[in-house]
Design an enzyme around this catalytic site. Structure first.
Site, mmCIF file in Angstrom:
data_model
loop_
_atom_site.group_PDB
_atom_site.id
_atom_site.type_symbol
_atom_site.label_atom_id
_atom_site.label_comp_id
_atom_site.label_asym_id
_atom_site.label_seq_id
_atom_site.Cartn_x
_atom_site.Cartn_y
_atom_site.Cartn_z
ATOM 1 N N ALA A 160 -11.471 -26.141 -20.690
ATOM 2 C CA ALA A 160 -12.082 -26.838 -21.834
ATOM 3 C C ALA A 160 -11.001 -27.333 -22.773
ATOM 4 O O ALA A 160 -9.864 -26.853 -22.749
ATOM 5 C CB ALA A 160 -13.012 -25.890 -22.602
ATOM 6 N N TYR A 161 -11.380 -28.284 -23.612
ATOM 7 C CA TYR A 161 -10.525 -28.706 -24.727
ATOM 8 C C TYR A 161 -10.878 -27.758 -25.868
ATOM 9 O O TYR A 161 -12.006 -27.777 -26.364
ATOM 10 C CB TYR A 161 -10.838 -30.159 -25.101
ATOM 11 N N THR A 162 -9.951 -26.903 -26.275
ATOM 12 C CA THR A 162 -10.283 -25.832 -27.224
ATOM 13 C C THR A 162 -9.551 -25.931 -28.564
ATOM 14 O O THR A 162 -9.640 -25.006 -29.376
ATOM 15 C CB THR A 162 -9.963 -24.446 -26.597
ATOM 16 N N GLY A 217 -5.896 -20.198 -18.982
ATOM 17 C CA GLY A 217 -6.351 -19.980 -20.355
ATOM 18 C C GLY A 217 -6.644 -18.502 -20.592
ATOM 19 O O GLY A 217 -6.572 -17.689 -19.662
ATOM 20 N N GLN A 218 -6.999 -18.164 -21.826
ATOM 21 C CA GLN A 218 -7.178 -16.731 -22.114
ATOM 22 C C GLN A 218 -8.357 -16.119 -21.359
ATOM 23 O O GLN A 218 -8.244 -15.026 -20.806
ATOM 24 C CB GLN A 218 -7.214 -16.398 -23.590
ATOM 25 N N TYR A 262 -15.354 -30.629 -31.897
ATOM 26 C CA TYR A 262 -15.319 -29.630 -30.819
ATOM 27 C C TYR A 262 -16.724 -29.089 -30.543
ATOM 28 O O TYR A 262 -17.178 -29.062 -29.396
ATOM 29 C CB TYR A 262 -14.368 -28.493 -31.219
ATOM 30 N N LYS A 317 -18.921 -29.567 -27.109
ATOM 31 C CA LYS A 317 -19.355 -28.420 -26.294
ATOM 32 C C LYS A 317 -20.881 -28.417 -26.135
ATOM 33 O O LYS A 317 -21.396 -28.084 -25.074
ATOM 34 C CB LYS A 317 -18.880 -27.099 -26.920
ATOM 35 N N THR A 340 -19.920 -22.122 -26.617
ATOM 36 C CA THR A 340 -19.396 -21.546 -27.859
ATOM 37 C C THR A 340 -20.416 -21.393 -28.991
ATOM 38 O O THR A 340 -21.391 -22.146 -29.049
ATOM 39 C CB THR A 340 -18.242 -22.451 -28.377
ATOM 40 N N ASP A 341 -20.144 -20.470 -29.897
ATOM 41 C CA ASP A 341 -20.958 -20.299 -31.117
ATOM 42 C C ASP A 341 -20.802 -21.502 -32.060
ATOM 43 O O ASP A 341 -21.619 -21.671 -32.963
ATOM 44 C CB ASP A 341 -20.536 -19.016 -31.856
HETATM 45 N N1 LIG Z 1 -11.182 -19.383 -27.890
HETATM 46 C C1 LIG Z 1 -12.321 -19.097 -28.507
HETATM 47 O O1 LIG Z 1 -12.351 -18.488 -29.584
HETATM 48 C C2 LIG Z 1 -13.636 -19.502 -27.875
HETATM 49 C C3 LIG Z 1 -14.805 -19.213 -28.561
HETATM 50 C C4 LIG Z 1 -16.016 -19.559 -27.971
HETATM 51 C C5 LIG Z 1 -16.054 -20.167 -26.751
HETATM 52 N N2 LIG Z 1 -14.888 -20.466 -26.124
HETATM 53 C C6 LIG Z 1 -14.969 -21.161 -24.824
HETATM 54 O O2 LIG Z 1 -14.431 -20.320 -23.827
HETATM 55 C C7 LIG Z 1 -13.877 -21.109 -22.784
HETATM 56 C C8 LIG Z 1 -12.474 -20.643 -22.483
HETATM 57 O O3 LIG Z 1 -11.697 -20.812 -23.665
HETATM 58 P P1 LIG Z 1 -10.307 -20.067 -23.885
HETATM 59 O O4 LIG Z 1 -10.383 -19.360 -25.169
HETATM 60 O O5 LIG Z 1 -9.891 -19.334 -22.644
HETATM 61 O O6 LIG Z 1 -9.387 -21.360 -24.109
HETATM 62 P P2 LIG Z 1 -7.934 -21.694 -23.603
HETATM 63 O O7 LIG Z 1 -7.088 -20.476 -23.579
HETATM 64 O O8 LIG Z 1 -7.499 -22.860 -24.406
HETATM 65 O O9 LIG Z 1 -8.184 -22.147 -22.112
HETATM 66 C C9 LIG Z 1 -8.735 -23.390 -21.789
HETATM 67 C C10 LIG Z 1 -8.193 -23.823 -20.455
HETATM 68 O O10 LIG Z 1 -8.638 -25.165 -20.208
HETATM 69 C C11 LIG Z 1 -7.582 -25.854 -19.624
HETATM 70 N N3 LIG Z 1 -7.595 -27.288 -19.850
HETATM 71 C C12 LIG Z 1 -7.386 -27.957 -21.016
HETATM 72 N N4 LIG Z 1 -7.325 -29.272 -20.788
HETATM 73 C C13 LIG Z 1 -7.471 -29.437 -19.440
HETATM 74 C C14 LIG Z 1 -7.479 -30.554 -18.591
HETATM 75 N N5 LIG Z 1 -7.275 -31.793 -19.053
HETATM 76 N N6 LIG Z 1 -7.679 -30.369 -17.259
HETATM 77 C C15 LIG Z 1 -7.859 -29.135 -16.770
HETATM 78 N N7 LIG Z 1 -7.852 -28.012 -17.527
HETATM 79 C C16 LIG Z 1 -7.655 -28.170 -18.858
HETATM 80 C C17 LIG Z 1 -6.326 -25.306 -20.288
HETATM 81 O O11 LIG Z 1 -5.245 -25.565 -19.469
HETATM 82 P P3 LIG Z 1 -3.727 -25.395 -20.001
HETATM 83 O O12 LIG Z 1 -3.482 -23.923 -19.921
HETATM 84 O O13 LIG Z 1 -2.935 -26.165 -19.018
HETATM 85 O O14 LIG Z 1 -3.698 -25.958 -21.378
HETATM 86 C C18 LIG Z 1 -6.676 -23.831 -20.407
HETATM 87 O O15 LIG Z 1 -6.233 -23.119 -19.288
HETATM 88 C C19 LIG Z 1 -14.003 -22.562 -23.254
HETATM 89 O O16 LIG Z 1 -15.147 -23.135 -22.699
HETATM 90 C C20 LIG Z 1 -14.161 -22.442 -24.750
HETATM 91 O O17 LIG Z 1 -14.862 -23.546 -25.286
HETATM 92 C C21 LIG Z 1 -13.683 -20.132 -26.638
#
Ligand SMILES: NC(=O)c1ccc[n+]([C@@H]2O[C@H](COP(=O)([O-])OP(=O)(O)OC[C@H]3O[C@@H](n4cnc5c(N)ncnc54)[C@H](OP(=O)(O)O)[C@@H]3O)[C@@H](O)[C@H]2O)c1
Length: 285
Positions: free
Chosen positions: A60-62, A10-11, A125, A129, A101-102
């Site tokens: 996470a499920y994002t 993920g990112q 979502y 969370k 998350t916010d």
């Molecule tokens: N993105 C935002 O703006 C944001 C804002 C606030 C907080 N956050 C939090 O930051 C954290 C990282 O988010 P991110 O932005 O990096 O999101 P992301 O790019 O969607 O990464 C999430 C990762 O979780 C994995 N995942 C999803 N379903 C899964 C499953 N069934 N089993 C195992 N792994 C699974 C995904 O795998 P795949 O690559 O295989 O899909 C992906 O690598 C999360 O906790 C999110 O809630 C994100």
């Protein structure tokens, strides 16, 4: 120290893995192929089996909008698997950093949300969370939870990449200007998380870049930065629109700026402004 990173493709997870590896840390990077969070019954033993001293749970499920129709899966991954990760860490005796998350906030405030302000998630979502935070702390009261927001980086899908693409395709972009938050670069989030781990912090902390922006402000800055950095840009205007003109399945908080008073006390360095970090990210793309 062995560090296990989930959601490693993920990112945020990818940025974390690369930063740790660059510093010569022993990293185990896992994704859904190694441990599937949609099967929480298998997650406890799997996580415990790695025996890592530090686990960083970026998995996470994002998909904020899709979660409205996949609530079961969102809760399985964001609550049940989060609990299972914490149970695995408890079994193996390591430390856990869990990411949140916010979007656990409802946006009714007009001053930055502190860690202990009342949560009021508006979406599936956000609720999943928030439940994740609760169960992680129930299982492992000494866990570290880091809330962040509006995440973008070089890896994976995000708002910056979407705007860069659209700016190369359309003359006019319409972007909502009545949701305020803080864009946060994965490079800075990773540094802050590593500082918290080093300080052996536990409990809930919030980290974003400095400043406040609407999605419209963010988009304008991306387009301007893209032009400066030499990206192909055909967009001439970015037009502010209200959320009502761009309805999405999931409700978002109108205001989700988070206080960084608590984390500043640990970091010991100034948190970069979102505009400065965006520039840095665009230059590295
Ligand atoms: N993105 C935002 O703006 C944001 C804002 C606030 C907080 N956050 C939090 O930051 C954290 C990282 O988010 P991110 O932005 O990096 O999101 P992301 O790019 O969607 O990464 C999430 C990762 O979780 C994995 N995942 C999803 N379903 C899964 C499953 N069934 N089993 C195992 N792994 C699974 C995904 O795998 P795949 O690559 O295989 O899909 C992906 O690598 C999360 O906790 C999110 O809630 C994100």
């Amino acid at each position: 120290m062995t560090i296990l990173v989930t959601g490693a493709k993920g990112q945020l997870g990818r940025e974390m893995v690369l930063a740790l590896q660059a510093d010569g840390e022993a990293v185990i990077a896992i994704g859904r192929e190694e441990v599937d969070f949609s099967r929480p019954d298998q997650v406890v033993q799997a996580i415990a089996g790695y025996g890592a001293e530090q686990v960083i749970n970026c998995g996470a499920y994002t998909q904020v909008d899709k979660a409205e129709e996949e609530a079961g899966l969102a809760f399985t991954i964001n609550r049940d698997a989060a609990r299972a990760v914490a149970e695995g860490v408890r079994l193996s005796g390591g430390r856990l950093l869990h990411v949140s998350t916010d979007f656990i906030f409802g946006g009714e405030q007009s001053t930055p949300y502190r860690e202990d302000d009342a949560a009021n998630p508006l979406s599936v979502y956000g609720r999943s969370k928030l439940e994740g935070e609760r169960v992680v702390l129930e299982v492992l009261p000494e866990a570290l939870i880091v809330r962040t927001a509006w995440v973008y980086g070089a890896h994976g899908h995000n708002f910056v990449k979407t705007i860069l693409r659209l700016a190369g395709e359309r003359r006019e972009l319409k972007v909502v200007d009545d949701q305020l938050g803080t864009p946060s670069w994965t490079g800075d989030i990773v540094s802050a998380m590593r500082a918290l781990i080093k300080a052996d912090a536990s409990g809930v902390y919030q980290f974003t870049n400095e400043g406040v922006a609407s999605w419209y402000d963010f988009a304008e800055e991306i387009v301007a930065g893209a032009r400066q950095a030499g990206f192909p840009v055909v967009a001439e205007t970015v037009r502010p629109i209200p959320t009502t003109e761009f309805p999405l399945p999931a409700m978002r908080p109108a205001y989700s700026v988070m206080s960084k008073v608590k984390i500043r006390g640990v970091l010991g360095y100034p948190i970069p402004h979102w505009r400065a970090s965006l520039k840095k990210m665009l230059n590295t793309l």
